[in-house]
Design a protein around this motif. Structure first.
Motif, mmCIF file in Angstrom:
data_model
loop_
_atom_site.group_PDB
_atom_site.id
_atom_site.type_symbol
_atom_site.label_atom_id
_atom_site.label_comp_id
_atom_site.label_asym_id
_atom_site.label_seq_id
_atom_site.Cartn_x
_atom_site.Cartn_y
_atom_site.Cartn_z
ATOM 1 N N ASP A 35 -71.222 83.631 -20.901
ATOM 2 C CA ASP A 35 -70.997 82.797 -22.087
ATOM 3 C C ASP A 35 -71.745 83.335 -23.295
ATOM 4 N N LEU A 36 -72.921 83.901 -23.067
ATOM 5 C CA LEU A 36 -73.688 84.454 -24.173
ATOM 6 C C LEU A 36 -72.968 85.657 -24.775
ATOM 7 N N ALA A 37 -72.376 86.482 -23.929
ATOM 8 C CA ALA A 37 -71.625 87.638 -24.429
ATOM 9 C C ALA A 37 -70.403 87.189 -25.210
ATOM 10 N N TYR A 38 -69.700 86.191 -24.712
ATOM 11 C CA TYR A 38 -68.503 85.695 -25.398
ATOM 12 C C TYR A 38 -68.839 84.960 -26.689
ATOM 13 N N ALA A 39 -70.088 84.606 -26.897
ATOM 14 C CA ALA A 39 -70.475 83.977 -28.165
ATOM 15 C C ALA A 39 -70.398 84.957 -29.325
ATOM 16 N N SER A 40 -70.375 86.241 -29.026
ATOM 17 C CA SER A 40 -70.217 87.253 -30.068
ATOM 18 C C SER A 40 -68.739 87.401 -30.407
ATOM 19 N N PRO A 41 -68.376 87.459 -31.700
ATOM 20 C CA PRO A 41 -66.966 87.665 -32.054
ATOM 21 C C PRO A 41 -66.390 88.954 -31.477
ATOM 22 N N ASP A 42 -67.228 89.960 -31.343
ATOM 23 C CA ASP A 42 -66.822 91.216 -30.713
ATOM 24 C C ASP A 42 -67.434 91.241 -29.319
ATOM 25 N N LEU A 43 -66.593 91.085 -28.293
ATOM 26 C CA LEU A 43 -67.106 90.998 -26.929
ATOM 27 C C LEU A 43 -67.882 92.249 -26.540
ATOM 28 N N ARG A 44 -67.440 93.405 -27.009
ATOM 29 C CA ARG A 44 -68.163 94.640 -26.669
ATOM 30 C C ARG A 44 -69.586 94.605 -27.207
ATOM 31 N N ASP A 45 -69.748 94.072 -28.417
ATOM 32 C CA ASP A 45 -71.097 93.938 -28.974
ATOM 33 C C ASP A 45 -71.925 92.960 -28.142
ATOM 34 N N GLY A 46 -71.285 91.861 -27.703
ATOM 35 C CA GLY A 46 -72.002 90.891 -26.894
ATOM 36 C C GLY A 46 -72.458 91.476 -25.576
ATOM 37 N N ILE A 47 -71.580 92.238 -24.935
ATOM 38 C CA ILE A 47 -71.949 92.868 -23.662
ATOM 39 C C ILE A 47 -73.081 93.868 -23.875
ATOM 40 N N GLU A 48 -72.984 94.647 -24.932
ATOM 41 C CA GLU A 48 -74.036 95.631 -25.199
ATOM 42 C C GLU A 48 -75.375 94.947 -25.445
ATOM 43 N N PRO B 128 -50.695 86.531 -19.110
ATOM 44 C CA PRO B 128 -51.741 85.561 -18.780
ATOM 45 C C PRO B 128 -53.104 86.122 -19.126
ATOM 46 N N PRO B 129 -54.030 85.306 -19.651
ATOM 47 C CA PRO B 129 -55.346 85.784 -20.025
ATOM 48 C C PRO B 129 -56.168 86.180 -18.832
ATOM 49 N N GLY B 130 -56.641 87.410 -18.865
ATOM 50 C CA GLY B 130 -57.619 88.039 -18.007
ATOM 51 C C GLY B 130 -57.879 87.550 -16.632
ATOM 52 N N ARG B 131 -57.062 86.753 -15.985
ATOM 53 C CA ARG B 131 -57.395 86.254 -14.656
ATOM 54 C C ARG B 131 -56.315 86.629 -13.675
ATOM 55 N N HIS C 230 -60.929 83.349 -27.715
ATOM 56 C CA HIS C 230 -61.778 84.455 -28.172
ATOM 57 C C HIS C 230 -60.893 85.612 -28.623
ATOM 58 N N PRO C 231 -61.261 86.314 -29.711
ATOM 59 C CA PRO C 231 -60.423 87.418 -30.199
ATOM 60 C C PRO C 231 -60.114 88.476 -29.146
ATOM 61 N N SER C 232 -61.018 88.682 -28.203
ATOM 62 C CA SER C 232 -60.781 89.698 -27.174
ATOM 63 C C SER C 232 -59.729 89.264 -26.166
ATOM 64 N N VAL C 233 -59.441 87.952 -26.121
ATOM 65 C CA VAL C 233 -58.504 87.400 -25.142
ATOM 66 C C VAL C 233 -57.207 86.958 -25.809
ATOM 67 N N ALA C 234 -57.329 86.337 -27.002
ATOM 68 C CA ALA C 234 -56.161 85.726 -27.635
ATOM 69 C C ALA C 234 -55.071 86.734 -27.950
#
Length: 258
Positions: free
Chosen positions: A208-221, A255-258, A246-250
């Motif tokens: 959830d903390l990573a997804y709080a970043s608008p850019d998921l890659r930045d959040g993961i990093e 189907p979203p990522g699952r 989330h922009p990375s999913v929308a």
């Protein structure tokens, strides 16, 4: 039906009606036994929480219709107790599914900042006995996803279950760590509340903390400075269905990522 009734029925089913009917008496008994004065209700998920005062000090009373949840939360908070990054337990009544917790002031959601990394690090200790495996939590949250957002989530569930079974160094996990469950405690800093503790891969607590970043890659990093970045990326992928806006999913097709 009140908001509390709808929330509890959604989580526990129609059988929660009898518990709700006895809720006022339950709270009154706990207030009498613990010397509490109710100030106001608080938001909650699997519990009914009340901001109270005891001897002039703020405290929080939590009651749940499923006492095992209270017992598990109590055990986890005791295990984390040496750390100031977790809310402290003042009293517990397992038979009545009740916890009395310290009141955190101002108690608003914590601002993003370096203190959040300290929360994440504090959570991941050697797991005591008696907590369920992460795989059990994975099955539970995918069950919620299917009820609330029907669709084909089978592939993502299977991948998440496989990740949970991977042989990685396991720690005690919060199990529901997001910005709504980290509060500002003033000079003490950010404090985590409302765990759904289990044991497994520490990277999952940072999703959830990573997804709080608008850019998921930045959040993961960012959070890979605290947990394994490759595993965090894998968990973010299988949990994408929980973040459809989330922009990375929308922008995905299908189907979203699952």
């Amino acid at each position: 039906m009140t908001t509390l009734e709808r929330r509890m029925a959604r989580r526990f089913g129609p059988g929660v009606r009898s518990w709700l009917d006895g809720l006022d008496a339950l709270v009154a008994g706990l207030c009498r036994d613990w010397g509490l004065r109710v100030v106001r209700p608080l938001s909650g998920g699997t519990s009914h929480a009340l901001w109270c005062e005891r001897d002039g000090e703020p405290v929080v009373l939590k009651v749940t219709p499923e006492p095992a949840l209270s017992v598990r939360e109590h055990a986890a908070l005791r295990a984390w107790e040496p750390s100031p990054r977790l809310v402290r337990v003042l009293a517990a009544d397992p038979a009545r599914g009740a916890l009395l917790l310290e009141g955190l002031a101002p108690g608003t959601p914590a601002a993003d900042g370096p203190g959040l990394a300290d929360v994440l690090r504090a959570l991941h200790i050697r797991p005591p006995e008696g907590f369920p495996p992460l795989s059990e939590r994975v099955d539970f949250v995918f069950g919620l996803l299917r009820r609330r957002h029907p669709g084909d989530h089978d592939a993502a569930h299977a991948r998440a279950a496989a990740l949970a079974r991977d042989r990685v160094p396991a720690t005690l996990l919060h199990g529901d760590l997001h910005f709504g469950n980290v509060l500002d405690a003033g000079e003490r800093g950010p404090v985590a509340i409302d765990p759904r503790p289990c044991v497994g891969d520490p990277a999952v607590d940072a999703v959830d903390l990573a997804y709080a970043s608008p850019d998921l890659r930045d959040g993961i990093e960012r959070w890979s400075a605290v947990v394994d970045g490759d595993r965090l990326a894998a968990w973010c992928e299988v949990f994408a269905g929980f973040f459809p806006d989330h922009p990375s999913v929308a922008g995905r097709s299908g189907p979203p990522g699952r």
